[in-house]
Motif scaffolding. Structure first.
Motif, short mmCIF file in Angstrom:
data_model
loop_
_atom_site.label_atom_id
_atom_site.label_comp_id
_atom_site.label_asym_id
_atom_site.label_seq_id
_atom_site.Cartn_x
_atom_site.Cartn_y
_atom_site.Cartn_z
N SER A 196 0.84 -1.20 0.00
CA SER A 196 0.00 0.00 0.00
C SER A 196 0.87 1.25 0.00
O SER A 196 1.80 1.39 0.79
CB SER A 196 -0.91 -0.01 1.23
OG SER A 196 -1.69 1.16 1.27
N GLY A 197 0.58 2.16 -0.92
CA GLY A 197 1.35 3.40 -1.01
C GLY A 197 2.74 3.21 -1.58
O GLY A 197 3.61 4.08 -1.41
N THR A 237 4.23 5.99 -4.07
CA THR A 237 4.53 7.25 -3.35
C THR A 237 5.82 7.12 -2.57
O THR A 237 6.68 8.02 -2.59
CB THR A 237 3.37 7.59 -2.41
OG1 THR A 237 2.18 7.82 -3.18
CG2 THR A 237 3.69 8.84 -1.59
N PRO A 293 -0.24 7.36 -9.77
CA PRO A 293 -1.49 6.69 -10.18
C PRO A 293 -2.01 5.74 -9.09
O PRO A 293 -1.28 5.37 -8.17
CB PRO A 293 -1.07 5.90 -11.42
CG PRO A 293 0.38 5.62 -11.19
CD PRO A 293 0.94 6.81 -10.46
N VAL A 294 -3.25 5.34 -9.24
CA VAL A 294 -3.84 4.35 -8.34
C VAL A 294 -3.25 2.98 -8.67
O VAL A 294 -3.23 2.56 -9.83
CB VAL A 294 -5.37 4.32 -8.49
CG1 VAL A 294 -5.97 3.21 -7.61
CG2 VAL A 294 -5.96 5.67 -8.12
N GLN A 295 -2.77 2.28 -7.65
CA GLN A 295 -2.15 0.97 -7.85
C GLN A 295 -3.22 -0.08 -8.09
O GLN A 295 -4.18 -0.19 -7.34
CB GLN A 295 -1.31 0.61 -6.62
CG GLN A 295 -0.55 -0.69 -6.72
CD GLN A 295 0.46 -0.84 -5.58
OE1 GLN A 295 1.08 0.12 -5.15
NE2 GLN A 295 0.60 -2.07 -5.09
N GLN A 296 -3.05 -0.86 -9.18
CA GLN A 296 -4.05 -1.86 -9.55
C GLN A 296 -3.78 -3.23 -8.94
O GLN A 296 -4.72 -3.98 -8.67
CB GLN A 296 -4.09 -1.99 -11.08
CG GLN A 296 -4.44 -0.69 -11.79
CD GLN A 296 -5.79 -0.14 -11.39
OE1 GLN A 296 -6.77 -0.89 -11.28
NE2 GLN A 296 -5.86 1.17 -11.17
N SER A 330 -0.86 -5.73 -6.37
CA SER A 330 0.28 -5.80 -5.44
C SER A 330 0.92 -7.17 -5.59
O SER A 330 0.26 -8.20 -5.42
CB SER A 330 -0.16 -5.59 -3.99
OG SER A 330 -0.69 -4.29 -3.81
N ASP A 381 4.10 -2.49 -6.66
CA ASP A 381 3.35 -2.36 -7.90
C ASP A 381 4.15 -2.98 -9.05
O ASP A 381 5.21 -2.48 -9.41
CB ASP A 381 3.09 -0.87 -8.19
CG ASP A 381 2.12 -0.65 -9.33
OD1 ASP A 381 2.00 -1.53 -10.20
OD2 ASP A 381 1.47 0.42 -9.35
#
Length: 338
Positions: free
Chosen positions: A158-159, A162, A195-198, A200, A235
């Motif tokens: 998560s994150g 970033t 961008p939004v991670q699709q 993991s 990602d």
């Protein structure tokens, strides 16, 4: 922090002999494998065969970089998976060399950098097999159930993007030797447009052709994936974008640190490689521009780090020349992608 020289050969020999239970390792030769641009790799050769030792470069190290224990852990975890990795023989947290290191088996096959072995993969069919075996292995890596192989705590997905921008910006600040406004602006724009991670998955972090061992008899077979220093959970599109960066075509400007062979006749195009990955993984690759820009930024920072270590004499005498123009080009290209 003082520079740390490689440990005396007899100390390493004794440790390897104890780890393998084979006294033939008590007498060995230790030779640097040239061409490595981050960690240092040595062949350990004896009557028992050849093993490989990996250690950080000498000199001061950037925070969180050159983590040999993570390299050894991920390869051990993947030993029972579909991703081929070398067998780990010995892991040392610092007693032998003063820094963490590990010893692994030497996997037979070809490591291809700037040319193909004579008489190997010299036709279009073989070259396409090499390329597709290479990209299929990346898709297989991203399909690994990291919880099942004991890597559930190997990173924080998560994150991820970033934190990656923040991490590599910090590495840039720690290793920069000149002002490059393009890199500073690229870091800023990446941070503002994550961008939004699709998905993991386990990511390699430096997936390129010279980080795999290719089978000498069957060019499309990957015998081992190497150099797991930057691996983590995150990602997978960051791996795909790095493959995209490193897979140069005939019209592309070559990367001085990663010359490659993908520009040679018979190798599939970058677009074919992406289509192959998408088909095998089921992942949509509709918008890779942010990831491509991040790949340029990350590799610019890596290039700057290689330059700094080379100038400081921390690469066991290896000199990679003036890389300032390469850093600038990567920054400008990354900005253009955004």
């Amino acid at each position: 922090m003082p520079k740390t020289a490689p440990a005396p050969v007899d100390v390493i020999a004794s440790a390897v002999a104890a780890a393998t239970g084979d006294n033939r390792w008590n007498s060995l030769d230790m030779n640097l494998v040239t061409g490595g641009k981050s960690n240092l790799t040595y062949f350990l050769e004896s009557a028992a065969g050849t093993l490989v030792l990996r250690r950080p470069p000498t000199g001061d190290l950037l925070p969180s970089a050159h983590d040999m224990l993570r390299e050894a852990r991920v390869q051990s975890a993947l030993a029972a998976s579909d991703v081929p990795v070398p067998r780990i023989v010995l892991v040392d947290s610092g007693d032998l060399l003063g820094v963490p290191c590990y010893v692994m088996e030497r996997v037979a096959g070809h490591v291809v950098r700037d040319h193909l072995p004579v008489g190997w993969a010299d036709d279009a069919e073989s070259r396409r097999a090499v390329a597709f075996g290479f990209v299929d292995t990346l898709a297989d890596l991203h399909a690994v159930d990291h919880e099942a192989v004991g890597l559930g705590d190997y990173g924080r997905p998560s994150g991820f993007a970033t934190r990656q921008v923040r991490r590599w910006t910090g590495q840039w600040e720690a290793s920069r030797s000149q002002d490059v406004p393009e890199i500073d602006l690229l870091a800023q724009r990446l941070a503002e447009s994550v961008p939004v991670q699709q998905r993991s998955t386990l990511v390699h972090g430096d997936y390129r052709l010279d980080n795999v061992v290719l089978d000498a008899s069957t060019p499309g077979t990957i015998n081992a994936v190497l150099d797991w220093e930057l691996s983590t959970l995150g990602d997978p599109m960051t791996d795909v974008a790095l493959l995209d960066l490193f897979w140069n075509g005939p019209a592309d400007r070559p990367l001085s640190l990663i010359p490659g062979v993908s520009h040679l006749p018979g190798f599939p195009s970058r677009e074919e490689m992406l289509q192959r990955y998408s088909a095998r993984s089921g992942a949509a690759l509709d918008d890779l521009d942010w990831y491509r820009a991040f790949a340029h930024f990350k590799f610019a920072v890596i290039t700057q780090g290689v330059s700094a270590r080379s100038r400081a004499g921390d690469m066991a005498g290896q000199d990679f020349g003036d890389l300032d123009a390469e850093v600038l080009h990567l920054g400008r290209t990354g900005l253009a992608l955004l």
